[in-house]
Design a protein around this motif. Structure first.
Motif, PDB file in Angstrom:
ATOM      1  N   GLN A   4       1.073   9.785   0.252  1.00 11.95           N
ATOM      2  CA  GLN A   4       0.674   8.528   0.887  1.00 11.95           C
ATOM      3  C   GLN A   4      -0.517   8.750   1.817  1.00 11.95           C
ATOM      4  O   GLN A   4      -1.426   7.909   1.893  1.00 11.95           O
ATOM      5  N   LEU A   5      -0.543   9.894   2.492  1.00 13.16           N
ATOM      6  CA  LEU A   5      -1.662  10.189   3.376  1.00 13.16           C
ATOM      7  C   LEU A   5      -2.948  10.371   2.567  1.00 13.16           C
ATOM      8  O   LEU A   5      -4.024   9.931   2.997  1.00 13.16           O
ATOM      9  N   VAL A  49       4.062  -0.335   9.369  1.00 18.14           N
ATOM     10  CA  VAL A  49       5.105  -0.306   8.337  1.00 18.14           C
ATOM     11  C   VAL A  49       5.405   1.113   7.862  1.00 18.14           C
ATOM     12  O   VAL A  49       6.424   1.345   7.219  1.00 18.14           O
ATOM     13  N   LEU A  50       4.525   2.078   8.165  1.00 22.77           N
ATOM     14  CA  LEU A  50       4.731   3.443   7.695  1.00 22.77           C
ATOM     15  C   LEU A  50       4.241   4.430   8.745  1.00 22.77           C
ATOM     16  O   LEU A  50       3.124   4.946   8.661  1.00 22.77           O
ATOM     17  N   PRO A  51       5.056   4.723   9.749  1.00 23.98           N
ATOM     18  CA  PRO A  51       4.623   5.631  10.814  1.00 23.98           C
ATOM     19  C   PRO A  51       4.563   7.093  10.394  1.00 23.98           C
ATOM     20  O   PRO A  51       3.885   7.885  11.046  1.00 23.98           O
ATOM     21  N   ASP A  52       5.248   7.466   9.319  1.00 28.49           N
ATOM     22  CA  ASP A  52       5.308   8.872   8.920  1.00 28.49           C
ATOM     23  C   ASP A  52       5.079   8.999   7.411  1.00 28.49           C
ATOM     24  O   ASP A  52       6.016   9.237   6.646  1.00 28.49           O
ATOM     25  N   LEU A 102       0.821  -1.218   0.000  1.00 26.65           N
ATOM     26  CA  LEU A 102       0.000   0.000   0.000  1.00 26.65           C
ATOM     27  C   LEU A 102       0.852   1.265   0.000  1.00 26.65           C
ATOM     28  O   LEU A 102       0.434   2.296  -0.535  1.00 26.65           O
ATOM     29  N   THR A 103       2.056   1.193   0.576  1.00 23.44           N
ATOM     30  CA  THR A 103       2.893   2.396   0.636  1.00 23.44           C
ATOM     31  C   THR A 103       3.318   2.866  -0.746  1.00 23.44           C
ATOM     32  O   THR A 103       3.716   4.021  -0.909  1.00 23.44           O
ATOM     33  N   PHE A 104       3.238   1.991  -1.749  1.00 23.44           N
ATOM     34  CA  PHE A 104       3.606   2.373  -3.112  1.00 23.44           C
ATOM     35  C   PHE A 104       2.472   3.107  -3.832  1.00 23.44           C
ATOM     36  O   PHE A 104       2.655   3.570  -4.963  1.00 23.44           O
TER      37      PHE A 104
END
Length: 431
Positions: free
Chosen positions: A176-177, A168-171, A92-94
C-alpha cells in the motif's frame, strides 16, 4: 443504488481513459446536513463492495479491519462531500486503479496509470523511481529509473506516500505504501508537482513538473494507431495503439496499419501495448488479436462472483477471437509495462494465449477486472469497480501474468533508452 452502465474492460467509464472530466464534481445546492444519514450512505457503499466487487476477497490486506475502520469514520461524516472523501480513500487502500469513487475534487490524486508518468517503489527504505513514461513531462525533465525521491512538495517521501490514504489507513502495508508513493509522485488532479530527487549519479535536484491531468488531456488529439519501422534493415514494423482501445475507430485504423506494414515487406511485427493505460472494449481487443491467429481461439476467461454470491451458482465463460484479415504469419513480439492497462492487459494475455507471439515486459497496470459503473443514491457518489474477475485461459489471474521475457523497467532505461524495443530486436535478430 442505481446501476448506470456496464463497461466490461472500460476503465472508469472513460473517467480515466479520457482522464479527468467524467467524474468531476458537479455543482450542487448545499446539502441539508440534518437530513443526511452518513451511516446509511456508507452502508449502501459497503453493500455494493461486498455484493458486486469481484476483488473484495483479498489475502494481501485485512479487508474486514479496513472496512471497520472506514465505517467508524464514515458515521461521523457531516455531509456528502466528507463521506465521499472517506469512500474515495478507502477505495485507494485496495490498490486497484479500477476501483474509483467520484465525483472527483481538484485535490484528489491523479488517476493512475492514465494521468501518471512515474512508477515508484520503496526499496530498502529508499523511494526509488522504477519506470518513467516515455514522452511525458517527467521523461522530458530527465527523471530516470534509479533516481531517489527525497520529498514531494516539501514533504518527506514516506509521509507523502501515506497522505493519499489519510485517516482511513494510518498503518499501510509495504504494498500500500508503494501504491501511495506512485500516487504521490504523480501529483494531484490540479496543480503542478515539485519533486526533490537524488539522481542515480548522486546529484540532488528539484524537478518542477506540469500537472499530469493537463498533460494526459492533451494526448486526446493523437492518432489512434502509430506505425513505425525499426531494426538494422528497417523491416520490423512497430504498431502502437495510442491509448485508443476504447475508440471503435481503432479497428479500421489498426487494419490499415497492418496493411501498410505488410505491404512494406515487414518481416516481423512488434505490437507495442505500453501506451494503453485507460482501458477499452473487447471489440477493439479481439479485432487486434485476430490479425495474428489462423483459427478461432480462446483469449480470456471471465468469472462473475456477484452471481455466485447471490444465487450460489458460479458463472464463468471464455471469450474467443476469430481470424481477421490481413493476417500476419511472421514473428510477433508483444511489449507491455506499467502503462498497459485493462483492455491492454487483456490483449497481452490474449496474444499469449491465442497466437505464437512472444511477450516482453514488466508488471502491467493491474486494473482489476471488467468494469461496472454504479450510482449511489444516498451519497450521490459514482463508483467504478471491477465486477468481473479476469483470467488468462490457463487460469492465471490477469494481474498475475508474467511475460515470457520479463524485464524492468519496460518503458525507459536509466540512460533514457527504450529497453523493451532493444530486447525485442535482439530476440528477432536470432530468428
Amino acid at each position: 443504488m442505481r446501476k448506470i452502465a456496464l463497461g466490461c474492460l472500460l476503465l472508469a467509464s472513460l473517467s480515466a481513459s479520457m482522464p479527468v472530466a467524467a467524474q468531476d464534481a458537479a455543482s450542487e445546492s448545499a446539502p441539508d446536513a440534518a437530513a443526511f444519514d452518513a451511516a446509511a450512505a456508507w452502508e449502501e457503499f459497503e453493500h455494493l463492495l461486498r455484493d458486486k466487487y469481484a476483488y473484495i476477497e483479498r489475502d494481501d490486506i485485512d479487508v474486514e479491519a479496513q472496512l471497520d475502520r472506514s465505517r467508524a469514520l464514515a458515521a461521523k461524516a457531516p455531509d456528502k462531500a466528507a463521506l465521499r472523501r472517506i469512500m474515495h480513500r478507502t477505495a485507494l487502500t485496495f490498490m486497484d486503479p479500477h476501483l474509483i469513487v467520484g465525483p472527483f475534487e481538484d485535490d484528489d490524486y491523479a488517476i493512475v496509470m492514465t494521468a501518471a508518468d512515474l512508477d515508484a517503489r520503496f526499496k530498502e527504505g529508499r523511494a526509488l523511481i522504477v519506470d518513467v513514461r516515455r514522452g511525458s513531462p517527467a521523461f522530458d525533465a530527465g527523471l530516470r529509473p534509479g533516481d531517489e525521491v527525497l520529498s514531494i512538495g516539501g514533504t518527506p517521501a514516506k509521509d507523502a506516500a501515506q497522505a493519499p490514504f489519510g485517516e482511513v489507513l494510518p498503518d499501510p502495508t509495504a504494498a500500500q505504501l508503494d501504491y501511495g508513493l506512485t500516487l504521490a509522485v504523480n501529483g494531484r488532479r490540479k496543480g503542478d508537482r515539485s519533486l526533490k530527487v537524488r539522481t542515480a549519479t548522486g546529484q540532488t535536484r528539484t524537478f518542477e513538473l506540469a500537472s499530469m491531468r493537463d498533460w494526459a488531456n492533451s494526448l486526446r488529439e493523437r492518432k489512434l494507431v502509430d506505425l513505425s519501422f525499426v531494426g538494422t534493415g528497417g523491416d520490423v514494423a512497430v504498431l502502437t495503439p495510442l491509448n485508443s482501445l476504447g475508440d471503435n475507430g481503432t479497428i479500421p485504423a489498426f487494419d490499415a496499419a497492418m496493411k501498410e506494414a505488410i505491404g512494406a515487406g515487414a518481416r516481423a511485427i512488434i505490437l507495442d501495448m505500453r501506451e494503453t493505460p485507460s482501458g477499452g472494449n473487447t471489440e477493439v481487443g479481439r479485432s487486434i488479436i485476430g490479425h495474428f491467429t489462423d483459427r478461432v481461439s480462446p483469449y480470456q476467461m471471465h468469472r462473475i462472483p456477484a452471481l455466485e454470491r447471490e444465487f450460489t451458482v458460479p458463472r464463468q465463460f471464455v471469450e474467443y477471437v476469430f481470424p481477421r484479415e490481413p493476417r500476419f504469419d511472421g514473428p510477433v513480439v508483444v511489449l507491455h509495462g506499467r502503462w498497459t492497462g485493462s483492455m491492454g492487459e487483456g490483449i497481452v494475455i490474449g496474444m499469449d494465449a491465442a497466437t505464437n507471439a512472444t511477450t516482453i515486459g514488466s508488471n502491467m497496470g493491474d486494473l482489476l477486472g471488467g468494469l461496472w459503473n454504479e450510482q449511489l443514491e444516498l451519497s450521490g457518489a459514482r463508483v467504478d469497480l471491477g465486477g468481473e474477475a479476469l483470467f488468462h485461459v490457463d487460469g492465471t489471474p490477469r494481474e498475475d501474468y508474467v511475460a515470457a521475457i520479463p524485464i524492468e523497467p519496460a518503458s525507459t532505461g536509466a540512460d533514457g533508452s527504450d529497453p523493451a524495443i532493444a530486447r525485442a530486436l535482439k530476440l528477432l535478430e536470432k530468428r
